[in-house]
Every structure is written in C-alpha cells, then in structure tokens.
Design a protein around this motif. Structure first.
Motif, short mmCIF file in Angstrom:
data_model
loop_
_atom_site.label_atom_id
_atom_site.label_comp_id
_atom_site.label_asym_id
_atom_site.label_seq_id
_atom_site.Cartn_x
_atom_site.Cartn_y
_atom_site.Cartn_z
N TRP A 99 22.10 2.98 -47.57
CA TRP A 99 21.89 1.53 -48.16
C TRP A 99 23.34 0.89 -48.84
O TRP A 99 23.48 -0.18 -48.42
CB TRP A 99 20.76 1.70 -49.46
N MET A 100 24.05 1.58 -49.52
CA MET A 100 25.18 1.28 -50.13
C MET A 100 26.04 0.81 -49.00
O MET A 100 26.79 -0.32 -49.37
CB MET A 100 25.91 2.36 -51.20
N ALA A 101 26.44 1.66 -48.28
CA ALA A 101 27.42 1.30 -46.87
C ALA A 101 27.13 -0.04 -46.09
O ALA A 101 27.91 -0.56 -46.11
CB ALA A 101 27.41 2.62 -46.06
N SER A 102 25.89 0.09 -46.16
CA SER A 102 25.32 -1.16 -45.54
C SER A 102 25.53 -2.69 -46.43
O SER A 102 25.76 -3.46 -45.84
CB SER A 102 23.85 -1.14 -44.85
N LYS A 103 25.39 -2.17 -47.34
CA LYS A 103 25.12 -3.45 -48.59
C LYS A 103 26.85 -3.74 -48.74
O LYS A 103 26.98 -5.10 -48.89
CB LYS A 103 24.89 -2.65 -49.87
N LEU A 104 27.65 -2.94 -48.58
CA LEU A 104 29.10 -3.51 -48.73
C LEU A 104 29.61 -4.24 -47.51
O LEU A 104 30.40 -5.03 -47.83
CB LEU A 104 29.76 -2.10 -48.91
N GLY A 105 28.96 -4.11 -46.33
CA GLY A 105 29.35 -5.03 -45.36
C GLY A 105 30.76 -4.69 -44.93
O GLY A 105 31.48 -5.81 -44.51
N GLY A 106 31.27 -3.45 -45.07
CA GLY A 106 32.80 -3.20 -44.66
C GLY A 106 33.67 -3.62 -45.64
O GLY A 106 34.97 -3.34 -45.55
N GLY A 107 33.14 -3.92 -47.03
CA GLY A 107 34.16 -3.97 -48.08
C GLY A 107 34.53 -2.82 -48.70
O GLY A 107 34.13 -1.78 -48.40
#
Length: 369
Positions: A163-171
C-alpha cells in the motif's frame, strides 16, 4: 499485535520464582502418580481450569483478547484465570504464571508469550499434561506450543508495504522503522518488519534479524523509487515509546515521509509526535486493526492498518482446550505451517490499485472480531 490493570475478572497473584518452582515440583509428582493426565474438569470438559497469560494489561489489543476469551469460557463452561506480564518483554512474570498453572492442575495454558525465555516453562507444562496454546506470537521453535493461533504477520506487513509503495507513486521514501523490542528477538517483530520491507520491494538483508537491510537504494514496489532508512528504533509496542522514537527520528532526519510502526499504539504515538512537529506530509502505517484506532485511519493520521482478529484467536484458544478437556484431542497447526492463520485485512480510506483493502466504515463492523 498488541491490554488496563484493575478491571474486573479473576487474575492470579504471581508466585515468587522460588515458590513457583516448589509448587511445580509438587504438581509434577502428583501428576506422575496419576498418569500425567491432568485434572480440574469433568468428563465433558466443563469446569476445566485454563490459564490465560497475556503480554501485559495496558494495550487495547490484549483487553479485547481477554474480553473475548472470558466470553467464550463462560459459553463453554471453562474456569478461566487471567494474568499477564508487566510489559511486552517481561518473561519473568510469565514464567511464574506458567508455574502457577501447572501447580493448580490446569488443563491448559493460553499464552501470548513475551519471549523465548518462557520456552522451558512451557515445555514443563506440556510434560505435566497441559495443552499449550500460543496466541499472536509463535514461539521459536513452534513445537513449544501445541498450536499457535495468529495473524500471518509477514502478510500483514506486506499489505502495509505494498500500500505504501503504491501510495508513494514513485516518489522518494525517507523511512522511519518503529519496531517493538531492542533487547530480544521475537517472531512478530521480525515478520512484520520484514513483511513491510518485502511489500515495499526492499531486501531484508538477514531473514532472522531486523535492521540488516541496505540503508539506501531503490524500492521496487508500486512504480518504484529511491529509499533511505533514516531511523530504526524500538518502541516496546507502546504509545509513549512510539512518540519518543518518532521525536528522536525527526531530530535525526527532518525529511522523513514514511513511518512503519509495529502496532497501533506505537503508530498513535508517532502520529502525536508528527502533529506536534507540524508534519502533515508523513504517511504512517501500522498493524492491529483495533476499533479504537479507526478514527486515526479515517482522519488520515494513520494511512493504513493491517487488521488482526484477536477475538478469534482467543475464542479458538479457549475452544481448543475445552475440546481437549472433553475428548483428549489436542489442537494442531495448519498443515505445512507453524501456526494457525486467523486472517488479516487492510483498513484504509485511501485505497490503492492492486492492494485489497476495506474502508474504516466497513472495518467498524469486523474490527478485532
């Protein structure tokens, strides 16, 4: 993972270690004389004496577990005695409480163990004819308990990480890791920590230890991006520990934007520290799924939490010993596993594509079931 003193219900007064040892020796001799079959119940299992030993009495998680166990014990006609350690790492009290259960001729022990120092006492309980049921925290080795009812903690951490990796959106991910203990290794601490890293797409380094992952590099979860482990501290699974650890982490690196917390009390403490620092740009994830934590999820102070089912764990534990008292059938782990999986779901009001989750409103109907 992770109950307040002075609440109603029966709790044993802890024996001193020396007195406990004498009582255990006496009980073992008595059990040997009668074939080691245990006592304290009628042929149908009703009236069987069972010891519930929790980690401690301040975390809402353990309060929920105690409540569910008492309700199921009343339903099954089991005599339940409840005790706990003074903190998440207090094994001395738990050893004394195990000794006391053996001396009392209990049919079984249900325990959320505080560390592997209790293993020899639990083995002694099994030798005396008691069934040992672990809750939440699988012992090392798993054979110390007849069965462990627990969350797949690696899966729970992985849900948070994905979830966190997706939430970051590449940031960029500037990460604070708020673990449980610094003075001993327990499976829950490692499994959740490593699960989060796996979900983020960060190598764990050493599968048996926390903190061995590369401190910087590229995470591969979601759209992928750069990461840094800015801080990694123990919290003892408490709100005060989480707040103190977060304050220390922010003093080391003011650019932290990702926080993994071992449980919700630690996450709530971290959220308090972040709020005091005026930081609204930090995303916190946790594991527990407590009903009382849902307002933090709905407000966004905690972005996501992997929900557990301590009520199910406690009910299953009571049922297992009641069944043993009635039929002599001992509980076992799921085939091919070192525990019996009671399930987990991700609670968040910011759903991410490809990561299964339910909203805080939906979670309010199932939290800590």
């Amino acid at each position: 993972m992770y109950g307040v003193g002075g609440r109603g219900g029966s709790r044993r007064i802890t024996l001193t270690r020396a007195a406990g040892a004498v009582a255990v020796a006496t009980a073992l001799l008595a059990l040997s004389a009668c074939g080691g079959s245990g006592s304290g119940s009628s042929a149908d299992g009703k009236g069987a004496k069972v010891a519930l030993i929790l980690k401690e009495f301040t975390n809402p998680y353990w309060i929920s577990m105690e409540k569910s166990a008492k309700a199921e014990a009343a339903k099954r006609g089991v005599s339940l005695q409840v005790s706990a350690g003074k903190s998440d790492d207090d094994t001395t009290s738990q050893i004394n409480q195990i000794d006391e259960a053996i001396a009392a001729g209990d049919k079984g022990i249900i325990i959320a163990l505080n560390g592997d120092a209790v293993n020899s006492a639990l083995q002694q309980a099994k030798s005396a004819g008691l069934v040992v049921v672990a809750l939440d925290t699988p012992p090392i080795p798993s054979s110390v308990a007849n069965v462990t009812y627990a969350t797949d903690n690696t899966q729970a951490g992985t849900l948070d990480g994905r979830w966190m990796a997706s939430k970051l959106g590449g940031g960029k991910a500037d990460i604070a890791m708020l673990d449980d203990l610094a003075n001993q290794v327990i499976t829950v601490d490692i499994d959740r920590d490593h699960g989060f890293l796996n979900g983020m797409g960060i190598p764990v380094g050493n599968k048996n230890l926390n903190g061995a992952e590369p401190k910087s590099g590229h995470y591969t979860g979601g759209k992928g991006g750069s990461y840094k482990i800015a801080c990694q501290l123990a919290t003892n699974g408490s709100e005060t520990g989480g707040q103190s650890a977060m304050e220390t982490c922010l003093s080391k690196d003011s650019s932290i934007n990702v926080v993994y917390a071992i449980n919700e009390p630690a996450a709530e403490g971290a959220a308090k520290a972040l709020k005091a620092a005026g930081r609204k740009d930090v995303t916190v994830v946790a594991i527990d799924g407590g009903c009382s934590n849902l307002p933090f999820v709905s407000s966004g102070e905690i972005g996501a939490s992997a929900g557990q089912a301590p009520g199910t764990m406690a009910k299953d534990g009571v049922d297992a010993i009641a069944t043993f008292a009635r039929s002599g059938t001992k509980p076992t782990n799921q085939q091919g596993q070192d525990f019996y999986n009671t399930g987990t779901k991700l609670y968040t009001d910011s759903p991410q594509t490809g990561v299964p989750s339910i909203t805080s409103a939906a979670a309010s109907k199932v939290c800590w079931g």
